[in-house]
Design a protein around this motif. Structure first.
Motif, PDB file in Angstrom:
ATOM      1  N   ARG A  37       1.089  -0.991   0.130  1.00  0.00           N
ATOM      2  CA  ARG A  37      -0.171  -0.067  -0.154  1.00  0.00           C
ATOM      3  C   ARG A  37       0.636   0.903  -0.369  1.00  0.00           C
ATOM      4  O   ARG A  37       0.514   2.201  -0.847  1.00  0.00           O
ATOM      5  CB  ARG A  37      -1.043   0.611   1.043  1.00  0.00           C
ATOM      6  N   THR A  77      -7.196  -1.281  -5.961  1.00  0.00           N
ATOM      7  CA  THR A  77      -8.594  -1.865  -5.717  1.00  0.00           C
ATOM      8  C   THR A  77      -8.645  -0.951  -4.238  1.00  0.00           C
ATOM      9  O   THR A  77      -9.819  -2.027  -3.809  1.00  0.00           O
ATOM     10  CB  THR A  77      -8.593  -3.510  -5.616  1.00  0.00           C
ATOM     11  N   ASP A  78      -8.369  -0.157  -4.030  1.00  0.00           N
ATOM     12  CA  ASP A  78      -7.802   0.714  -2.308  1.00  0.00           C
ATOM     13  C   ASP A  78      -8.559   1.567  -2.883  1.00  0.00           C
ATOM     14  O   ASP A  78      -8.825   2.847  -3.561  1.00  0.00           O
ATOM     15  CB  ASP A  78      -6.496   1.186  -2.431  1.00  0.00           C
ATOM     16  N   GLU A  80      -9.841   4.078  -0.788  1.00  0.00           N
ATOM     17  CA  GLU A  80      -9.224   5.281   0.089  1.00  0.00           C
ATOM     18  C   GLU A  80      -8.465   5.798  -1.030  1.00  0.00           C
ATOM     19  O   GLU A  80      -8.435   7.692  -1.008  1.00  0.00           O
ATOM     20  CB  GLU A  80      -8.209   5.294   1.306  1.00  0.00           C
TER      21      GLU A  80
END
Length: 128
Positions: A37, A77-78, A80
């Motif tokens: 991330r 696919t995050d 936020e």
């Protein structure tokens, strides 16, 4: 011929303008699907910097009225990071939006991603 070239956000825009592209896409980075991330966040920030430079290059050219420029929303696919990408990119005067980067691992993940992301483009306060 094997010659090395330097590709920058600005040179990418000029090359697309020179070939007469109807829709210009800024230089961006495509990280792998299951990236860490923190690395994904760095990649999104880098793509945003490159996209802003690309847009400035596009707008200073008189041909900008004849050629559209679309930004590319990133964040994998995050949720936020995708939301932050949309929030940032919709503050700039793009002609359109492309959804780029990793869109999931298969149709189900893609469908899930698009289901929550698409309404974010239609929020009334958006500048475009």
């Amino acid at each position: 011929d094997g010659s090395k070239i330097i590709l920058s956000p600005e040179s990418s825009i000029q090359a697309q303008k020179d070939i007469g592209a109807d829709v210009i896409i800024p230089l961006d980075e495509l990280p792998p699907h299951h990236i860490d991330r923190d690395l994904l966040a760095e990649s999104v920030a880098r793509s945003h910097r490159w996209e802003a430079r690309s847009l400035q290059e596009h707008l200073k050219d008189s041909r900008e009225r004849q050629q559209a420029i679309f930004c590319v929303v990133h964040g994998g696919t995050d949720v936020e990071l995708r939301t932050k990408s949309i929030d940032y990119l919709t503050t700039l005067p793009w002609d359109g939006y492309a959804i780029g980067g990793s869109l999931g691992n298969g149709r189900d993940e893609l469908r899930e991603l698009l289901d929550w992301m698409m309404p974010l483009f239609s929020i009334g306060e958006r500048s475009t």
